[in-house]
Design an enzyme around this catalytic site. Structure first.
Site, PDB file in Angstrom:
ATOM      1  N   PRO A 127     -34.156  38.892  59.378  1.00 48.43           N
ATOM      2  CA  PRO A 127     -35.111  39.173  60.464  1.00 48.43           C
ATOM      3  C   PRO A 127     -35.159  40.664  60.816  1.00 48.43           C
ATOM      4  CG  PRO A 127     -33.884  37.180  60.964  1.00 48.43           C
ATOM      5  CD  PRO A 127     -33.310  37.725  59.680  1.00 48.43           C
ATOM      6  N   LEU A 155     -32.288  38.526  50.145  1.00 50.78           N
ATOM      7  CA  LEU A 155     -31.907  39.879  50.543  1.00 50.78           C
ATOM      8  C   LEU A 155     -32.330  40.128  52.000  1.00 50.78           C
ATOM      9  CD1 LEU A 155     -30.867  42.740  49.589  1.00 50.78           C
ATOM     10  CD2 LEU A 155     -33.239  43.264  48.986  1.00 50.78           C
ATOM     11  N   GLU A 192     -41.230  42.283  47.615  1.00 53.06           N
ATOM     12  CA  GLU A 192     -40.381  43.072  46.687  1.00 53.06           C
ATOM     13  C   GLU A 192     -40.461  44.561  47.019  1.00 53.06           C
ATOM     14  OE1 GLU A 192     -39.283  42.046  42.866  1.00 53.06           O
ATOM     15  OE2 GLU A 192     -39.747  39.927  43.090  1.00 53.06           O
ATOM     16  N   GLY A 247     -35.588  44.384  56.639  1.00 53.95           N
ATOM     17  CA  GLY A 247     -36.636  44.182  55.631  1.00 53.95           C
ATOM     18  C   GLY A 247     -36.626  45.359  54.681  1.00 53.95           C
TER      19      GLY A 247
END
Ligand code: CAA
Length: 368
Positions: free
Chosen positions: A117, A114, A353, A120
């Protein structure tokens, strides 16, 4: 029974290598082989695909017990679930058969791609593109922080199929390690979970058949989020296991270590620390198991509970492992004892996560 048997296996076949795996930053092959031999590497896979058919709570207990001795190794069952759950939740029957069968057999692990760079916390800001070409999709982009990259055979990749639609223009695909155009970056040099490789995944004109799309076009982001609702609970389990491992070690140590003529366990200050550690772990365990039950039932408040369990248990893991180091004093600060490794390993559970700040956003948007 499940806990007892996984604990016995973890202590006999995984714990002896945990320090070396960390020290040498190498994949825990011994743990992998032991987990596969005992059908514990991907317990969540349904029996209809040859899997163990463990429910969400049983999966949590497996991950917790492995993490109690080696956090890196616990990422094998945890990330196999994370990587493959998009297929289980949203994939076609053919896709499930094709990929869950080898996963269940131990012939190939699954990773989840997912993050990028520059994407996030803002996962929907991804740039990786998939462009349709007849019966194929062609993928281009860079995925970052991919757990078990290079070791895994299969990758669930989220990519933009319609840049105009932001989260509704993202689709999910299964990419195989052997697909031409797939390559990997150098392993990241991390603070902890050193035995679990974290690498970039490069997709350079990767041409895959259209039936590798998971679910309908444009549903990839929702699938990715639904997946995290379930798997944040497995990270809570990992955190819980790390914390329990640190408490168990510290509990033994304070009975052996003598100062002022008696075991330091006799001092009330030490007893209070242990009591707090055990209390927090138990609270995290109850929250995690309740969330696992909700995951299994697909309860409406799963999004809140999954985020809460992950956030709470990971904060507990950080506190408890830090206190374990404190209880061992100078010895705790050295690599001759396992608690500093546990403290370094615990840190990631507050980050991946979804950072614990993101968990709070998720909770606030889904208040019970
Ligand atoms: N279930 C189903 N659908 C969901 C959903 C959920 N829990 N959450 C969101 N969606 C869907 C909805 O359909 C929503 O559209 P609607 O407007 O129609 O409701 C759409 O997605 C967009 O949702 P948001 O507007 O909430 O999206 P956002 O851009 O504000 O982002 C976010 C939300 C919670 C911040 C999300 O981006 C997020 O979770 N970020 C963190 C990413 C993350 O956890 N990364 C972890 C990488 S994996 C990893 O770390 C693994 C490892 O190494 C072990």
């Amino acid at each position: 029974m499940l806990r007892e048997s996984v604990r016995a296996l973890a202590e006999a076949k995984i714990a002896p290598f945990a320090a070396a795996v960390d020290e040498e930053a190498r994949f825990p092959q011994e743990a992998h082989d032991a987990l596969v031999a005992n059908d514990l590497h991907a317990v969540h896979v349904p029996e209809s695909y040859g899997g163990a058919g463990a429910d969400a709570l049983a999966t949590v207990i497996v991950i917790e017990e492995v993490a109690r001795v080696c956090a890196s190794s616990s990422l094998i069952p945890a990330v196999n679930k994370l990587g493959s759950l998009p297929v289980i939740l949203s994939g076609s029957e053919e896709l499930k058969k094709k990929y869950m069968t080898p996963l269940a057999k131990g012939d190939g692990m699954f990773s989840y791609c997912l993050s990028e760079p520059d994407a996030g916390s803002d996962a929907a800001g991804m740039k990786t593109k998939a462009v349709r070409d007849g019966d194929y999709w062609v993928l281009n982009g860079v995925k970052r922080w991919i757990t078990n990259a290079g070791v895994s055979e299969y990758y669930t990749v989220m990519a933009v199929t319609d840049p105009e639609k932001r989260s509704k223009g993202i689709s999910a695909f299964v990419v195989e390690k052997s697909d031409p155009g797939v390559s990997f970056g150098a392993p990241e040099k991390k603070l902890g979970i050193k035995g679990s490789p974290t690498r970039e995944v490069y997709l350079d004109n990767v041409r895959i058949p259209a039936d590798r799309m998971i679910g309908a076009e444009g549903t990839g982001f929702a699938t990715a989020m639904k997946t995290l609702d379930h798997t944040r609970i497995t990270i809570a389990a990992q955190a819980l296991g790390i914390a329990q491992g640190a408490l168990d070690y510290a509990k033994g140590y304070v009975q052996e270590r003598k100062q002022f003529g008696k075991p330091i366990a006799d001092f009330q200050g030490v007893q209070f620390m242990l009591a707090d550690m055990a209390m927090k772990i138990e609270a995290a365990r109850q929250l995690t198991y309740a969330a696992a039950a909700k995951s299994e039932r697909g309860d409406k408040d799963l999004t809140f509970q999954g985020a809460a369990a992950k956030c709470f248990a990971s904060d507990v893991a950080m506190e408890v492992t830090t206190d374990a180091v404190q209880l061992l004093g100078g010895y705790g600060y050295t690599r001759d004892y396992p608690v500093e490794r546990m403290m370094r390993d615990a840190k990631i559970t507050q980050i991946y996560e979804g950072t614990n700040q993101i968990q709070r956003i998720v909770m606030a948007r889904n208040l019970p």
